[in-house]
Design a protein around this motif. Structure first.
Motif, PDB file in Angstrom:
ATOM      1  N   ILE A  76      31.622  23.438  13.029  1.00 41.67           N
ATOM      2  CA  ILE A  76      31.306  22.413  14.041  1.00 41.67           C
ATOM      3  C   ILE A  76      31.675  22.923  15.425  1.00 41.67           C
ATOM      4  O   ILE A  76      30.886  22.824  16.382  1.00 41.67           O
ATOM      5  CB  ILE A  76      32.051  21.108  13.725  1.00 41.67           C
ATOM      6  N   ILE A  77      32.873  23.469  15.562  1.00 39.14           N
ATOM      7  CA  ILE A  77      33.322  23.951  16.868  1.00 39.14           C
ATOM      8  C   ILE A  77      32.460  25.122  17.342  1.00 39.14           C
ATOM      9  O   ILE A  77      32.081  25.201  18.524  1.00 39.14           O
ATOM     10  CB  ILE A  77      34.812  24.321  16.803  1.00 39.14           C
ATOM     11  N   ALA A  78      32.125  26.040  16.438  1.00 40.60           N
ATOM     12  CA  ALA A  78      31.255  27.158  16.810  1.00 40.60           C
ATOM     13  C   ALA A  78      29.896  26.659  17.289  1.00 40.60           C
ATOM     14  O   ALA A  78      29.341  27.161  18.280  1.00 40.60           O
ATOM     15  CB  ALA A  78      31.091  28.108  15.627  1.00 40.60           C
ATOM     16  N   HIS A  79      29.341  25.677  16.592  1.00 43.15           N
ATOM     17  CA  HIS A  79      28.058  25.095  17.002  1.00 43.15           C
ATOM     18  C   HIS A  79      28.150  24.464  18.384  1.00 43.15           C
ATOM     19  O   HIS A  79      27.280  24.697  19.238  1.00 43.15           O
ATOM     20  CB  HIS A  79      27.630  24.038  15.980  1.00 43.15           C
ATOM     21  N   LEU A  80      29.199  23.683  18.611  1.00 38.59           N
ATOM     22  CA  LEU A  80      29.340  23.003  19.899  1.00 38.59           C
ATOM     23  C   LEU A  80      29.507  23.998  21.043  1.00 38.59           C
ATOM     24  O   LEU A  80      28.926  23.822  22.127  1.00 38.59           O
ATOM     25  CB  LEU A  80      30.533  22.049  19.853  1.00 38.59           C
TER      26      LEU A  80
END
Length: 233
Positions: free
Chosen positions: A66-70
């Motif tokens: 999730i953090i990588a995507h954001l």
């Protein structure tokens, strides 16, 4: 529109799971607008695990994913100053926190000394829950612990793993105030998710007793809590 799906609140925190709290902290630290939906049913979640994110129809599970995507989609610069060694440290920290997770979970669901406190807190804050449903969830967690391995440990041996993780994290943090110095990064969101889930819980586990003896962990948790609440307000 970003929607975060995670477990319900507990003890004043926005999520009673450290991974959901980690993502919540990351979103607020970066000033991203999002809707936070608290759920218990994980059937719609990728791999049947919370938290997960719905970003305009794109579904992402796993807090790190999730953090990588954001960071990629919204061109977030929170970690841009990290060098290669710091990025490696960030990864090793996350893996250490993954190990700590199982001990934290064990202390709530498996340890007969603390299970009634955790159960009663959930029932008091979330009247839609039932004792029978929580007992079913407890039995399910027993199976998870057995297959993961922590469930085969005696309590003292299980806690020794978690305490070793906390000692390593405390030494890594040093004088702080944040993991890599004066500015918070996504690593601090991850650490906050875990330490806050120990420090703010009214459950007197060995993990909490240790955190209370480490001024740097308490100060980091407090600083991150202020930052998250300020950004969320």
């Amino acid at each position: 529109m970003i929607t975060l799906y995670s477990y319900p609140q507990l003890f004043g925190l926005e999520d009673n799971n450290p991974y959901g709290l980690k993502v919540f902290a990351f979103l607020t630290m970066n000033g991203l607008s999002f809707e936070h939906r608290h759920v218990l049913d994980t059937s719609a979640a990728p791999r049947g695990q919370l938290p997960y994110l719905d970003d305009d129809g794109k579904i992402i599970g796993d807090s790190d994913a999730i953090i990588a995507h954001l960071k990629q989609r919204y061109q977030l610069t929170l970690d841009d100053a990290l060098d290669a060694d710091q990025q490696s440290t960030d990864l090793l920290l996350r893996r250490t926190l993954d190990d700590l997770y199982w001990v934290m979970s064990y202390s709530r669901w498996r340890d007969d000394r603390f299970w009634p406190i955790f159960r009663d807190a959930l029932l008091a804050q979330h009247p839609q829950l039932t004792a029978d449903a929580l007992e079913k969830a407890r039995r399910y967690n027993f199976e998870r612990y057995h297959y993961q391995g922590i469930g085969r440990y005696e309590p003292e041996a299980a806690y020794s793993r978690g305490l070793a993780d906390l000692r390593a994290v405390s030494r890594l943090l040093g004088n702080g105030p944040f993991i890599f110095g004066a500015e918070a990064t996504s690593a601090d969101a991850g650490l906050y998710g875990f330490i806050a889930s120990i420090y703010f819980y009214d459950i007197d586990t060995l993990l909490k007793r240790y955190v209370l003896t480490q001024e740097n962990l308490v100060n980091h948790c407090g600083a991150m809590r202020k930052r998250v609440k300020r950004a969320a307000d």
